[in-house]
Each structure stands twice: as structure tokens, then as C-alpha cells.
Design an enzyme around this catalytic site. Structure first.
Site, PDB file in Angstrom:
ATOM      1  N   ALA A  46       0.691  -1.208  -0.042  1.00 36.68           N
ATOM      2  CA  ALA A  46      -0.006   0.038   0.042  1.00 36.68           C
ATOM      3  C   ALA A  46       0.889   1.286   0.024  1.00 36.68           C
ATOM      4  CB  ALA A  46      -1.010   0.107   1.255  1.00 36.68           C
ATOM      5  N   LYS A  47       2.341   1.097   0.563  1.00 31.98           N
ATOM      6  CA  LYS A  47       2.853   2.163   0.437  1.00 31.98           C
ATOM      7  C   LYS A  47       2.536   3.328   1.153  1.00 31.98           C
ATOM      8  CE  LYS A  47       5.841   0.329  -3.409  1.00 31.98           C
ATOM      9  NZ  LYS A  47       4.972  -0.704  -3.689  1.00 31.98           N
ATOM     10  N   ARG A  48       1.948   3.488   2.236  1.00 32.46           N
ATOM     11  CA  ARG A  48       1.005   4.508   2.930  1.00 32.46           C
ATOM     12  C   ARG A  48       2.104   5.125   3.754  1.00 32.46           C
ATOM     13  NH1 ARG A  48      -2.416   2.673  -0.317  1.00 32.46           N
ATOM     14  NH2 ARG A  48      -4.757   2.303   0.297  1.00 32.46           N
TER      15      ARG A  48
END
Lengths: 269, 269
Positions: free
Chosen positions: A95-97
Site C-alpha cells: 500500500a506504500k502508505r
């Protein structure tokens, strides 16, 4: 899942393969489009055919968000299917949040509590307080972007910061964060020559390594420089496995590609 | 929406206020929980009470993802409501996305085509090819994280890279990317003293400035150092406005807080 359980599963299956479930409706076999939920039907078939060869599955959130509510329902069904049928398999929400602390806490709740993933990928740019809310979850893992597989990695990640590359600062700094033992790192397979240096900083941390296959990374090189005493590697392949065929034999073809990688891994262990 | 249309709206309303729609069900008035969709009911009431005072609304995706499918349905209803009733208002998906090119393209599709936001926030760590798929959309805007409002901004963003701070490299490098004219930047209000330096690099680009209010940033300082010829500022307030009251008067209380900020902005224009 604990790191120890992941290591045991790697040793049992003689595999450190992660399969990326990046479902693109224009690439999946067209007969699946008649299914009520084509994305889940595709994922279920891939999982059923490959679960004995892989130790992790990694849906990339972008592919699900691109299909709106239906995509997110399919994601929910996929993670539930994995958790119910293969609880020994490590799950990664790619998700690379990352946001201010209060907000990162909401993302952590979404991925760790509601969806019940074992791990989530997180971007480091916003620093400590944007990552620590993820690290606070026991037996959950935060996979921080360090050195990514794409060309843009050279724009900032490899720039020299006070004497050494930015990604090394990210590695060193993040180790000092609270619950830093819950960190893993993304290091692209296309950057295998960097792995020896990376292992000097984080000798035992697990690395999630995308970029083998379609992006051109080399498995032998990655293992030569990146393998730790506890293996410490999850090698991801997405398109190279799941789109091996777009005919009715797609799941068997995916299993063949996964078996090829698993056999190479067996020899490298 | 074009930048020119945004500037016109700012001049018409004498406001450069952005309201952050960060809905937390534990903080909204409890009588709304009886509604079929409490999140949308809350947002609709806030929008109805404040749309004449604000030029932009910014839902942060984390708050919607934390409520699963129901949260994302509420987000869809909120953006549809804005686009149908207030098409002159600028909309920001505060998502802080960023991935390899192929995957960033899927995020761009989700936010720009399906949800039809005017802009999305994006993290720079993965470099050029992770951002350009967003920039490819005409009359859509990519708001790149430069210098964020949180304490963690000092972990990497202000570290010296080859003679100057990383965030300055991000500003300078991103300007050279294809369709760089579609870039705006996040600069935290808590870092007002940096704005003069930032304006030397990007004299006219719009800045999305969070951190006024709950996080302690000062509006006068931000305008003194950050305002450009075309105003070039969107000042965001979330909690300070939307949670001004948690009684039945919540929308009126939010409008009062928004009006206070709008009146300060009127004097500063």
C-alpha cells in the site's frame, strides 16, 4: 505472524517466494469476466494452484482501488480466503502508505485490524511519527521502502546525504524507532549490487525484494549478496507468474512458473 | 479544474481555505450515528454549512479506509455531492500514494477518473516514474509532499543532500518532470520560516499548507513568506473546523470557525 513462524515456513517449503496478486482485468483470462467476482475468482485459482510453492502473497492496493468498491470487496475476500485456508502464509498489503501519526494510525487499523494483513508497505519520507503507529502492532510487520526497483530510485534514494546515500540513512534511522524489530525493508532486485552494503546495516532484517522477472532482477545475485542466516528474503514475482498464460490453463501455467522459482530457491537455500 | 479557475474562485470568495474532511466516528455528534450513512451525513452537513467560505475540500483517505467498504462508499458519495453541487470547488484526495509507474497509473485512474477528484497528494520517495503517471492528466493536479507539518519531517526531509536540504532537491528535481506544470506541493504551516526559501525555487506553484489550527501553525506567518502573485496557497484546517462542536450545532459551529479563518484571509489578500 512472528518472524520465526515465517522462517519455519520458508524452511518447510524450501521457498522464499512471494506472489504479487496485481490483478488487471485486461490481462486475466477473458472467460473469468463472466464470474460474479472475476478478481477474486482469479486470485482464488492462483492461490489454490500455488500455495504449496509460496510463503507469501502480496496484493498491491492500487490494482484493487482502480476497480472501486468491487475491487475492495475482492481484496477483502482474498485476504479472508488466505487467512482461513492458509493461515501459515504471510500476507503483505502493498500500500506504500504514510501520513502524520494520527492518520497513519487509521491506516494501521485498516490493514492490521480490519483486513488482518500480517504486514503493510510504508513510505519513509514523513519520518518517525508517520511509521511508529504501524510498528506498535505486535506480530505485525512494517515493510519500509528503502531502495526501490524502479528507475526513479536514483532521483532521491541514492543521493548522498551527509556522507552516505539517503536509503542508508533510512535504514540506520529507522532501526532506532520504537518497536524497530517489527521492520522489514523493500529493496529492489534490480539493485542487487547494493545488498552487501545493506546487509552491513541490517544483517538480519527481512527484505521484500520485487523486480525479479518482468523488471529484470537476478535471483542468484540477490541471494549471493542478500541472504542472511535466517534467509531474510522474500522474493516477489507478480506478472511473471500470474500472467504466464491468459488461457483456461492460467492457474497451471502460474504454478509452473512458481515451481521454477521455488526449485531455484531450493538450490540456493 | 484549471489553476486559473482555482485562482478566480479564491478571488471571488476572498478565501483560500481548504477544509479537511477527516471523519472519525468517535468524534462526530452522536445523533448522526443513527443515520444510514453517518460519515456522508456529517460531510454533507459540513459542506452545506461551509461551501461559501472554502475553495477546497480535502478528505484524507485513511479515515475512509479505516471504515472499510462503508467508508469508501461514503467517500464516493462525498466527492459526487461536491462535483454535482459545487463544481467550482477544488477537491483533493489526500492519499499520499506513489508506486512504480505501472502501479501509480492505477492509482491515478482511481482518483482522477473513477472518483473524479481534481487532485491527489503523492509521496516523492520513489522518484520521477512514480509521479509522472499522475502528471499525465490534463487539468488534474498532483500535490507532491515537500516539507510536511509533522515532527518526522526533520528525519529525512531537512537532511542535507549534496549541499542543500532534501525537500529542496525534491522541489528542484520535480520541476523538470514531464507536465511539471501540474504540480502543487505540501508544505506544513508549522514550517513557515522555510517558505521564503521555497518561494525562491517555486515562485508561483500552489502550496497546500496543513498544520494551521490543531497542529499550531500561524496563518499570518504562512502568508507573509508563502503568498505568491496568484495567491498560491491553500490553507487546510481539519479538526479545528469540523470538530468545533460535537452537539447538534456542529455544522453551525464549523461554519463559525471557517468564517473566522475566511475573514483573516480576506484581510491578508
Amino acid at each position: 505472524m512472528t518472524t520465526q513462524e515465517l522462517v519455519q515456513e520458508i524452511k518447510r517449503k524450501r521457498s522464499f517466494l512471494c506472489i504479487g496478486l496485481d490483478v488487471d482485468l485486461t490481462k486475466i483470462p477473458q472467460h473469468l469476466l463472466k464470474e460474479e467476482d472475476p478478481i477474486f475468482a482469479f486470485n482464488k485459482a492462483i492461490i489454490d494452484a500455488t500455495h504449496h510453492l509460496a510463503v507469501a502473497y502480496k496484493p498491491n492496493l492500487a490494482f484493487y482501488e482502480a476497480y472501486g468498491i468491487k475491487g475492495l470487496e475482492a481484496l477483502g475476500k482474498t485476504i479472508d480466503y488466505l487467512n482461513q485456508n492458509h493461515p501459515e502464509i504471510f500476507t503483505i498489503a502493498d500500500a506504500k502508505r504514510g501520513d502524520i501519526g494520527n492518520t497513519s494510525g487509521m491506516y494501521a487499523k485498516a490493514f492490521f485490524e480490519d483486513l488482518n494483513f500480517d504486514s503493510v508497505t510504508v513510505a519513509p519520507y514523513m519520518g518517525k511519527d508517520s511509521v511508529e503507529p504501524f510498528l506498535a502492532y505486535e506480530n505485525k510487520h512494517t515493510i519500509l521502502l528503502a531502495l526501490t526497483s524502479n528507475a526513479g530510485a536514483y532521483d532521491f534514494q541514492t543521493r548522498e546525504v551527509e556522507g552516505e546515500e539517503l536509503y542508508k540513512h533510512v535504514l540506520k534511522t529507522s532501526k532506532t524507532w520504537k518497536n524497530g524489530q517489527n521492520l522489514m525493508y523493500v529493496v529492489g532486485a534490480t539493485k542487487a549490487e547494493f545488498l552487501a552494503e545493506i546487509r552491513k546495516i541490517i544483517p538480519e532484517s527481512f527484505l521484500l525484494v520485487p523486480g525479479v522477472g518482468a523488471q529484470g532482477g537476478n535471483l542468484q545475485e540477490v541471494c549471493k549478496y542478500g541472504m542472511s542466516q535466517n534467509v531474510g528474503l522474500l522474493i516477489n514475482s507478480s506478472r511473471g507468474i500470474i500472467y504466464a498464460s491468459n488461457g483456461k490453463d492460467f492457474a497451471e501455467a502460474a504454478a509452473e512458473k512458481a515451481a521454477e522459482l521455488q526449485q531455484q530457491m531450493d538450490r540456493l537455500l
